[in-house]
Design a protein around this motif. Structure first.
Motif, PDB file in Angstrom:
ATOM      1  N   THR A 417       0.801  -1.145  -0.061  1.00 47.76           N
ATOM      2  CA  THR A 417      -0.171   0.045  -0.233  1.00 47.76           C
ATOM      3  C   THR A 417       0.814   1.396  -0.001  1.00 47.76           C
ATOM      4  OG1 THR A 417       0.026  -0.254   2.314  1.00 47.76           O
ATOM      5  CG2 THR A 417      -1.947  -1.096   1.069  1.00 47.76           C
ATOM      6  N   SER A 447      -1.409  -3.321  -9.503  1.00 49.94           N
ATOM      7  CA  SER A 447      -3.114  -3.506  -9.578  1.00 49.94           C
ATOM      8  C   SER A 447      -3.660  -4.562  -9.806  1.00 49.94           C
ATOM      9  CB  SER A 447      -3.775  -2.133 -10.037  1.00 49.94           C
ATOM     10  OG  SER A 447      -3.445  -0.947  -9.584  1.00 49.94           O
ATOM     11  N   GLY A 517      -6.070  -4.350  -1.680  1.00 50.53           N
ATOM     12  CA  GLY A 517      -6.753  -3.622  -2.844  1.00 50.53           C
ATOM     13  C   GLY A 517      -6.102  -4.069  -4.062  1.00 50.53           C
TER      14      GLY A 517
END
Length: 734
Positions: A417, A447, A517
């Motif tokens: 992150t 990503s 994420g």
């Protein structure tokens, strides 16, 4: 009140009256409350005699009644009538009037000690025998004292040279010779020795020049190499190890090391030297190795092993260094350095697997983006302090390092992150289009689930290979033991290739994906089978039904590939001889038949062992381990042999030779790599003009720290003084 000077300490009427001093020794009170004297006109400062001066100037006599200092030696010399003064006012103050200028005490005492009057007094009172009046004996005694002082000074110079060489510190500084590290160290040690300081103030015969440094360095290095040569010759068998490195001046260098096994069955690897070559062709490298053995007085007939990297010039089947050495001595088994072999195996697996290759390429791009920009480095440190202060920092991925791949991937996972925030913030401050595109590309890859899957899987696999690589670099590890560790690592990786292991890995991956994420996994686009494969085939091709099935296939492919690559790289021809040697020992200890292996070993090492005596002693080994509860391995036999005294080993002397032949063959060229790093530490950008001889000598002394500590400097200086008559006349005999 005006300051008291050295010449105004007593009245003119008593200026030529000798003080009443003790006969045996000067008065030197160390706990006396010395009175204060005022000094200066505009700004008065009170100063007193310092007790520490007694340690530096042992001839000082302090008169507590008058607060005056005298030279005990000069006063005694004048009393004998053998020292005559000729109007030297400054020197008279230490003899008649007394010295009291405490403001310049150290300088005044030093000047007096270096004066001709004081030296003459020393010769009269100390150096010249009092019991004889023979002039020849007096002169000879004075010469002996001077030579002794010169030898002490030369010994201190040699100690300074040894210290700087051992620590790898540059001798020169960035200024003139006086500001060099060597001269500053010399002057530092001279502060505690007035005789040494006087030696350094000479106009000639100081023996501190770079030429003298080089000569003393050579003598020290030669003594270290002689010690190593005697050690290797004592234990007969040895193995050759060599590696190549390019120094800061873009010169190709070859490092040579030797491995031998002592009577306690402990392997020793010693760096021998570094040689500059114009080319790294195999013929030139062979000549370097032969020259090294000749200088060390080691016959190549006792070479039983070779360990190099896998380059064509070293490992070529026809004209490589290993092949040419084997032509001269067929028993010199070549082992491709296990460290290099494992590194190549990991590289083969990464290059041939798309998902691992992409993961490490992107990680290497991150390393360049962060480490090559102080601005981005500062942003990263700020974000890390805010978002993950307790997490270890980002570790650079270096393609040439053997054991940093897994730790670098792990640092990316821990700082995921933080790195994503870094790329976003860095884009706002970058104006260069190319750098901006690289930042966008790295951010996009982070990503994607493919990249995340690649670094997590790569970290799991490469942890095993990095751990194996660290273990293989132990100098005490033999090639046979290294092969056992390789097999153990491959078996461990093979156990991960199960559906149950993948399910655990997949659950852990999805948990991390949610925290970081990362996008969800998806199926790859279906592709039609090429027409050349469709002819005569009724199969429609395999298409995974879910993303998990697709990534499970890649998981299995990676594990299969790393195991196969390691096994291919470690399937070396030289291991056949090692395996037979090891089986003779292990099967005999277990009471199993080893006739075929024994016949091979006896034929291969026919000049090293007595075959009939060996067969008899193997029976003794079988008897020893017949009552063992567990099946003994090679290490059990080695531990048993170590527990025996040297006379007891004579009972199984041929078995000891077999074990030495196993242990003398190295697994990894572990000494050359640190030595190559030492070359880069010694020959830096500011020391790039260093000659090859000086570099070699410094490297020997720096690498062999313990041997340098144990160096007999007296023997080195004895050789140094014997080089010419002038030195012998100046220093005498050590």
């Amino acid at each position: 009140m005006a300051c008291s000077s050295s010449s105004s300490s007593s009245s003119s009427s008593s200026s030529f009256t000798l003080p009443d001093l003790p006969v045996d020794s000067p008065n030197q009170p160390d706990r006396f409350d010395f009175p204060q004297r005022p000094f200066g006109k505009t700004k008065v400062v009170h100063r007193s005699f310092q007790a520490s001066w007694f340690k530096r100037f042992n001839w000082l006599h302090y008169n507590t009644a008058d607060d005056l200092a005298y030279c005990f030696t000069c006063v005694q010399a004048v009393k004998t009538g053998k020292l005559k003064l000729s109007g030297h006012v400054k020197e008279s103050a230490f003899i008649y009037g007394g010295f009291s200028n405490w403001k310049d005490g150290t300088r005044g005492f030093t000047n007096h000690e270096n004066s001709g009057t004081h030296k003459s007094a020393v010769e009269v009172v100390i150096a010249i025998p009092q019991s004889t009046g023979d002039v020849g004996e007096m002169l000879f005694s004075s010469l002996m004292v001077e030579r002794q002082m010169n030898r002490k000074c030369l010994l201190k110079i040699a100690e300074n040279i040894k210290f700087l060489a051992r620590q790898g510190i540059a001798f020169r500084g960035d200024g003139d010779e006086k500001d060099s590290n060597f001269m500053q160290l010399v002057y530092l040690r001279a502060n505690d020795d007035s005789n040494f300081l006087h030696h350094l103030q000479r106009k000639s015969d100081r023996y501190t020049s770079p030429q003298i440094q080089n000569e003393l360095l050579k003598l020290m290095a030669v003594n270290v190499l002689r010690d190593i040569a005697k050690f290797v010759q004592k234990y007969k068998y040895f193995s050759l190890m060599a590696d190549e490195v390019t120094d800061i001046s873009n010169k190709e260098q070859v490092l040579v090391c030797l491995r031998s096994v002592d009577d306690d069955l402990i392997p020793h690897e010693n760096f021998i030297g570094i040689h500059s070559v114009d080319s790294i062709k195999s013929d030139i490298l062979v000549a370097v190795l032969q020259d090294t053995l000749l200088r060390m007085n080691l016959p190549i007939q006792y070479c039983r092993g070779q360990c190099y990297d896998g380059a064509a010039n070293m490992a070529g089947i026809k004209n490589g260094v290993a092949a040419q050495i084997a032509e001269e001595e067929s028993r010199s088994i070549f082992i491709h350095c296990y460290g290099h072999a494992l590194n190549l195996a990991a590289g083969d697996c990464i290059k041939n697997n798309r998902i691992l290759c992409d993961a490490l390429d992107v990680t290497f791009e991150m390393s360049k983006l962060i480490k090559c920009s102080p601005c981005r480095g500062a942003i990263y440190e700020k974000l890390k302090g805010e978002m993950a202060p307790d997490v270890p920092g980002f570790r650079t991925l270096c393609p040439t390092r053997w054991t940093v791949r897994a730790s670098s991937l792990e640092s990316v996972i821990c700082n995921y992150t933080v790195l994503q925030a870094l790329w976003e913030e860095a884009r706002d401050v970058v104006s260069d289009c190319d750098t901006r595109a690289r930042l966008i590309g790295v951010d996009s890859m982070m990503s994607s689930f493919d990249y995340f899957f690649g670094i997590v899987l790569g970290e799991r696999i490469l942890k095993h290979t990095d751990n194996l690589s660290k273990t293989l670099q132990n100098p005490l590890l033999s090639a046979s033991e290294g092969q056992e560790l390789v097999v153990l690592t491959c078996d461990t990786l093979a156990l991960l290739r199960t559906i149950a292991s993948f399910d655990l890995f997949w659950d852990h991956l999805l948990l991390l994906q949610t925290e970081k994420g990362v996008s969800d996994p998806c199926l790859p686009r279906k592709r039609r089978m090429p027409a050349r494969y469709q002819a005569g085939s009724s199969s429609a091709g395999y298409h995974p039904e879910s993303p998990k099935d697709s990534y499970r296939q890649q998981y299995f492919e990676c594990l299969d590939m790393i195991v196969n690559c390691i096994q291919d790289r470690f399937n070396q021809p030289g291991y056949k001889v090692l395996k037979n040697l090891e089986n003779v020992i292990i099967k005999t200890a277990r009471g199993q038949d080893c006739k075929s292996e024994l016949d091979f070993v006896v034929n291969f090492y026919k000049d090293d062992i007595n075959s009939s005596l060996l067969r008899q002693q193997l029976d003794l080994l079988t008897t020893k381990f017949s009552t063992a509860e567990e099946s003994p391995g090679l290490q059990c036999v080695v531990d048993y042999l170590k527990s025996l005294s040297l006379p007891q080993r004579d009972l199984i002397s041929e078995v000891v030779i077999l074990v030495k032949l196993i242990l003398v063959i190295p697994a990894t060229n572990a000494v050359s790599e640190p030595s190559a790093s030492a070359v880069r530490r010694l020959k830096t950008y500011l020391r790039s003009t260093m000659t090859q001889t000086r570099l070699n000598n410094l490297l020997v002394l720096h690498v062999h720290k313990q041997r340098t500590d144990d160096l007999n400097l007296t023997a080195c200086l004895s050789d140094f003084v014997s080089e010419n008559e002038h030195r012998h006349a100046l220093f005498g005999t050590f």
